[in-house]
Scaffold this active site. Structure first.
Site, PDB file in Angstrom:
ATOM      1  N   LYS A 211      -7.060  63.408  48.553  1.00 63.34           N
ATOM      2  CA  LYS A 211      -6.234  62.792  48.099  1.00 63.34           C
ATOM      3  C   LYS A 211      -5.061  63.481  47.935  1.00 63.34           C
ATOM      4  CE  LYS A 211      -6.593  58.082  46.875  1.00 63.34           C
ATOM      5  NZ  LYS A 211      -5.617  57.943  45.778  1.00 63.34           N
TER       6      LYS A 211
ATOM      7  N   ASP B 121      -1.013  62.292  46.628  1.00 62.47           N
ATOM      8  CA  ASP B 121      -0.456  61.146  45.534  1.00 62.47           C
ATOM      9  C   ASP B 121       0.789  60.530  45.601  1.00 62.47           C
ATOM     10  OD1 ASP B 121      -0.095  59.132  43.343  1.00 62.47           O
ATOM     11  OD2 ASP B 121      -0.185  61.094  42.175  1.00 62.47           O
TER      12      ASP B 121
ATOM     13  N   GLU C 170      -5.662  64.570  42.845  1.00 60.66           N
ATOM     14  CA  GLU C 170      -5.843  63.229  42.668  1.00 60.66           C
ATOM     15  C   GLU C 170      -7.718  62.759  42.992  1.00 60.66           C
ATOM     16  OE1 GLU C 170      -4.580  58.542  42.904  1.00 60.66           O
ATOM     17  OE2 GLU C 170      -3.825  59.928  44.538  1.00 60.66           O
TER      18      GLU C 170
END
Length: 329
Positions: free
Chosen positions: A32, A34, A169
């Site tokens: 994921k 950021d 993240e």
């Protein structure tokens, strides 16, 4: 035979928050990132970077546009995330905002994770694994500022654990055999290492002591019925420079009345008393991202830390359920 036209903009497929990355071989897992969700639209020498709402932000990222021009394609539509990396190669959102504020965007990196159109043909209806195979071929040659987003199949919990260990993240988990579904929130899941969400600034308090410009930001969110609810305050994590910038952004948004459906509680076990007479209400337009420990039973955020402003996300998209709704008899 009609040749498909390169879409001007495709509504991005969205994610649904999950507590853990799913297990099973039918899921594909990626880091994921950021950063800012961006679509790269390549039509010959006409190259654009489009936000999640279709705004053209190409003028902000000229180096990224130049890098995309080095891809060996006639036309393409690529889904990805634009990030600023720290010395360890980890995306850091505050660095992205700083790069934009200072107009120093040459070092940003565009991570490509999906391919929806390629050389006159739509690929959006292909299974994700096939779309990524085609996408990876475009990134055989290393191009500065561009990266292909690698993935693993299966064992989502272990993948997420590794992502958290390296300070990332979280993880994005996607059903590997599904086509691209614009706007859908069920086929892709996000599981985070820290609790991290976007909220709307609904007001701010006066500074105290040596602090300047702003004391704390008052945060809110919409529920599906369109009502704006109070979520808590964010005061830590904001530099003096950012306090000054936020004050300049918020002052023109002054509102004579409170925009919330109900006033914030004046007292909380987890913070100093809130003096409503010292609150400056604003129109609910500014979106910020924060990290937090948890939600209290009275639906307030605990241990909130400001991460940055989200210029790419409109306030009306900050929608969530009430964490602890009142029980019905």
């Amino acid at each position: 035979m009609t040749v498909p036209r390169l879409p001007r903009w495709i509504k991005p497929q969205l994610t649904r928050l999950a507590k853990e990355a799913p297990s099973g071989d039918g899921w594909l897992h990626e880091v994921k990132y950021d950063g800012y969700r961006m679509h790269a639209r390549i039509d010959g020498r006409d190259i654009k970077l489009l936000t999640r709402t279709g705004l053209d932000w190409s003028h902000r990222y000229r180096r990224t546009i130049e890098a995309l021009g080095e891809l060996k394609v006639k036309s393409a539509y690529i889904d990805g995330e634009l990030c600023a990396l720290n010395a360890d190669g980890v995306p850091v959102f505050s660095r992205l905002q700083a790069a934009m504020d200072e107009n120093k965007t040459d070092q940003l990196v565009f991570f490509a994770f999906d391919l929806l159109f390629l050389n006159g043909r739509s690929t959006a209806q292909l299974p994700l694994t096939q779309r990524k195979e085609k996408l990876k071929r475009l990134f055989k040659r290393e191009i500065g500022g561009l990266r292909y987003s690698e993935h693993v199949l299966g064992d989502g919990p272990q993948f997420r654990a590794h992502a958290c260990k390296f300070g990332l993240e979280g993880a994005i988990s996607k059903q590997a055999d599904r086509p691209y579904a614009p706007g859908d929130r069920g086929i892709w899941l996000k599981s985070k290492c820290l609790n991290r969400e976007e909220f709307i600034v609904v007001g701010w308090t006066d500074p105290e002591g040596n602090r300047s410009h702003i004391g704390a930001l008052l945060l809110g969110y919409y529920t599906d019925d369109g009502r704006l609810h109070y979520a808590g305050r964010a005061g830590t994590g904001i530099t003096d420079k950012e306090l000054k910038r936020l004050a300049g952004v918020l002052t023109p948004l002054h509102a004579p009345k409170m925009p919330l459906v109900a006033p914030p509680p004046r007292d909380s076990r987890f913070g100093s008393p809130l003096k409503l007479s010292k609150v400056h209400w604003v129109r609910p337009e500014l979106v910020v991202e924060v990290t937090y420990l948890t939600w209290t039973e009275d639906n307030l955020l605990r241990q909130v830390s400001y991460q940055g402003q989200r210029e790419d996300k409109p306030a009306n998209q900050v929608v969530r359920v009430i964490p602890h709704p009142p029980r019905t008899r």
